[in-house]
Motif scaffolding. Sequence first.
Motif, PDB file in Angstrom:
ATOM      1  N   LEU A  40     -14.861   4.504  -4.654  1.00 33.04           N
ATOM      2  CA  LEU A  40     -14.695   3.917  -5.979  1.00 33.04           C
ATOM      3  C   LEU A  40     -15.663   2.755  -6.179  1.00 33.04           C
ATOM      4  O   LEU A  40     -15.638   1.782  -5.419  1.00 33.04           O
ATOM      5  N   LEU A  41     -16.504   2.884  -7.192  1.00 31.61           N
ATOM      6  CA  LEU A  41     -17.445   1.834  -7.550  1.00 31.61           C
ATOM      7  C   LEU A  41     -16.761   0.764  -8.394  1.00 31.61           C
ATOM      8  O   LEU A  41     -17.068  -0.412  -8.298  1.00 31.61           O
ATOM      9  N   LYS A  42     -15.844   1.216  -9.252  1.00 31.50           N
ATOM     10  CA  LYS A  42     -15.049   0.287 -10.049  1.00 31.50           C
ATOM     11  C   LYS A  42     -13.765   0.981 -10.470  1.00 31.50           C
ATOM     12  O   LYS A  42     -13.637   2.199 -10.403  1.00 31.50           O
ATOM     13  N   GLY A  43     -12.783   0.178 -10.902  1.00 28.40           N
ATOM     14  CA  GLY A  43     -11.536   0.722 -11.417  1.00 28.40           C
ATOM     15  C   GLY A  43     -10.368   0.512 -10.489  1.00 28.40           C
ATOM     16  O   GLY A  43     -10.497  -0.051  -9.387  1.00 28.40           O
ATOM     17  N   LYS A  44      -9.202   0.975 -10.955  1.00 29.68           N
ATOM     18  CA  LYS A  44      -7.974   0.870 -10.184  1.00 29.68           C
ATOM     19  C   LYS A  44      -7.081   2.052 -10.543  1.00 29.68           C
ATOM     20  O   LYS A  44      -6.909   2.375 -11.718  1.00 29.68           O
ATOM     21  N   VAL A  45      -6.530   2.691  -9.507  1.00 28.87           N
ATOM     22  CA  VAL A  45      -5.702   3.892  -9.670  1.00 28.87           C
ATOM     23  C   VAL A  45      -4.501   3.813  -8.742  1.00 28.87           C
ATOM     24  O   VAL A  45      -4.629   3.381  -7.596  1.00 28.87           O
ATOM     25  N   LYS A  46      -3.343   4.258  -9.233  1.00 31.79           N
ATOM     26  CA  LYS A  46      -2.200   4.513  -8.358  1.00 31.79           C
ATOM     27  C   LYS A  46      -2.063   6.025  -8.264  1.00 31.79           C
ATOM     28  O   LYS A  46      -2.048   6.720  -9.277  1.00 31.79           O
ATOM     29  N   VAL A  47      -2.004   6.521  -7.033  1.00 31.58           N
ATOM     30  CA  VAL A  47      -1.866   7.958  -6.790  1.00 31.58           C
ATOM     31  C   VAL A  47      -0.451   8.205  -6.264  1.00 31.58           C
ATOM     32  O   VAL A  47      -0.056   7.647  -5.247  1.00 31.58           O
ATOM     33  N   TYR A  48       0.298   9.033  -6.998  1.00 34.73           N
ATOM     34  CA  TYR A  48       1.677   9.356  -6.639  1.00 34.73           C
ATOM     35  C   TYR A  48       1.745  10.786  -6.116  1.00 34.73           C
ATOM     36  O   TYR A  48       1.116  11.679  -6.692  1.00 34.73           O
ATOM     37  N   PRO A  49       2.524  11.047  -5.058  1.00 37.50           N
ATOM     38  CA  PRO A  49       2.722  12.428  -4.627  1.00 37.50           C
ATOM     39  C   PRO A  49       3.337  13.241  -5.761  1.00 37.50           C
ATOM     40  O   PRO A  49       4.112  12.690  -6.555  1.00 37.50           O
ATOM     41  N   ALA A  50       3.002  14.501  -5.863  1.00 35.35           N
ATOM     42  CA  ALA A  50       3.557  15.360  -6.914  1.00 35.35           C
ATOM     43  C   ALA A  50       5.080  15.279  -6.903  1.00 35.35           C
ATOM     44  O   ALA A  50       5.698  15.296  -5.846  1.00 35.35           O
ATOM     45  N   GLY A  51       5.670  15.137  -8.088  1.00 35.39           N
ATOM     46  CA  GLY A  51       7.117  15.100  -8.214  1.00 35.39           C
ATOM     47  C   GLY A  51       7.728  13.728  -8.008  1.00 35.39           C
ATOM     48  O   GLY A  51       8.949  13.587  -8.019  1.00 35.39           O
ATOM     49  N   GLU A  87       6.151   5.038  -3.046  1.00 30.00           N
ATOM     50  CA  GLU A  87       5.456   6.230  -2.562  1.00 30.00           C
ATOM     51  C   GLU A  87       4.010   6.302  -3.062  1.00 30.00           C
ATOM     52  O   GLU A  87       3.241   7.150  -2.625  1.00 30.00           O
ATOM     53  N   ALA A  88       3.650   5.416  -3.978  1.00 29.10           N
ATOM     54  CA  ALA A  88       2.300   5.415  -4.537  1.00 29.10           C
ATOM     55  C   ALA A  88       1.332   4.715  -3.593  1.00 29.10           C
ATOM     56  O   ALA A  88       1.708   3.833  -2.831  1.00 29.10           O
ATOM     57  N   VAL A  89       0.068   5.137  -3.675  1.00 25.86           N
ATOM     58  CA  VAL A  89      -1.014   4.471  -2.959  1.00 25.86           C
ATOM     59  C   VAL A  89      -1.974   3.961  -4.025  1.00 25.86           C
ATOM     60  O   VAL A  89      -2.411   4.727  -4.891  1.00 25.86           O
ATOM     61  N   GLU A  90      -2.272   2.658  -3.977  1.00 23.54           N
ATOM     62  CA  GLU A  90      -3.209   2.090  -4.945  1.00 23.54           C
ATOM     63  C   GLU A  90      -4.596   2.011  -4.328  1.00 23.54           C
ATOM     64  O   GLU A  90      -4.747   1.550  -3.197  1.00 23.54           O
ATOM     65  N   ILE A  91      -5.582   2.502  -5.076  1.00 21.52           N
ATOM     66  CA  ILE A  91      -6.964   2.431  -4.632  1.00 21.52           C
ATOM     67  C   ILE A  91      -7.785   1.736  -5.712  1.00 21.52           C
ATOM     68  O   ILE A  91      -7.440   1.788  -6.897  1.00 21.52           O
ATOM     69  N   GLY A  92      -8.858   1.083  -5.286  1.00 21.51           N
ATOM     70  CA  GLY A  92      -9.678   0.356  -6.246  1.00 21.51           C
ATOM     71  C   GLY A  92     -11.112   0.245  -5.775  1.00 21.51           C
ATOM     72  O   GLY A  92     -11.503   0.802  -4.740  1.00 21.51           O
ATOM     73  N   ALA A  93     -11.889  -0.511  -6.540  1.00 16.45           N
ATOM     74  CA  ALA A  93     -13.313  -0.682  -6.276  1.00 16.45           C
ATOM     75  C   ALA A  93     -13.547  -1.072  -4.817  1.00 16.45           C
ATOM     76  O   ALA A  93     -12.872  -1.934  -4.274  1.00 16.45           O
TER      77      ALA A  93
END
Length: 73
Positions: free
Chosen positions: A23-34, A40-46
């Motif tokens: 990731l060059l920039k930004g912020k995301v939370k990734v949740y397992p399906a369902g 349970e989320a994993v946050e990833i960012g720049a």
Amino acid sequence: MYRWGCPPSKFPWTYDSKETCYLLKGKVKVYPAGSNKEEEAVEIGAGDLVEFPKGMSCNWDVSETVDKHYNFE
């Protein structure tokens, strides 16, 4: 290596192949399906280098516009 960007949004995704991304920039939370549970989320960012395994299903919650480099195997 490819490049992809996305404005703030929420969407489901399933990985048909293993993906490695930086990731060059930004912020995301990734949740397992369902799941929408914060613990349970994993946050990833720049600056994060992330691998998503083949077959993984998840939901992306993009809170800050994402710009990333990625590659599928």
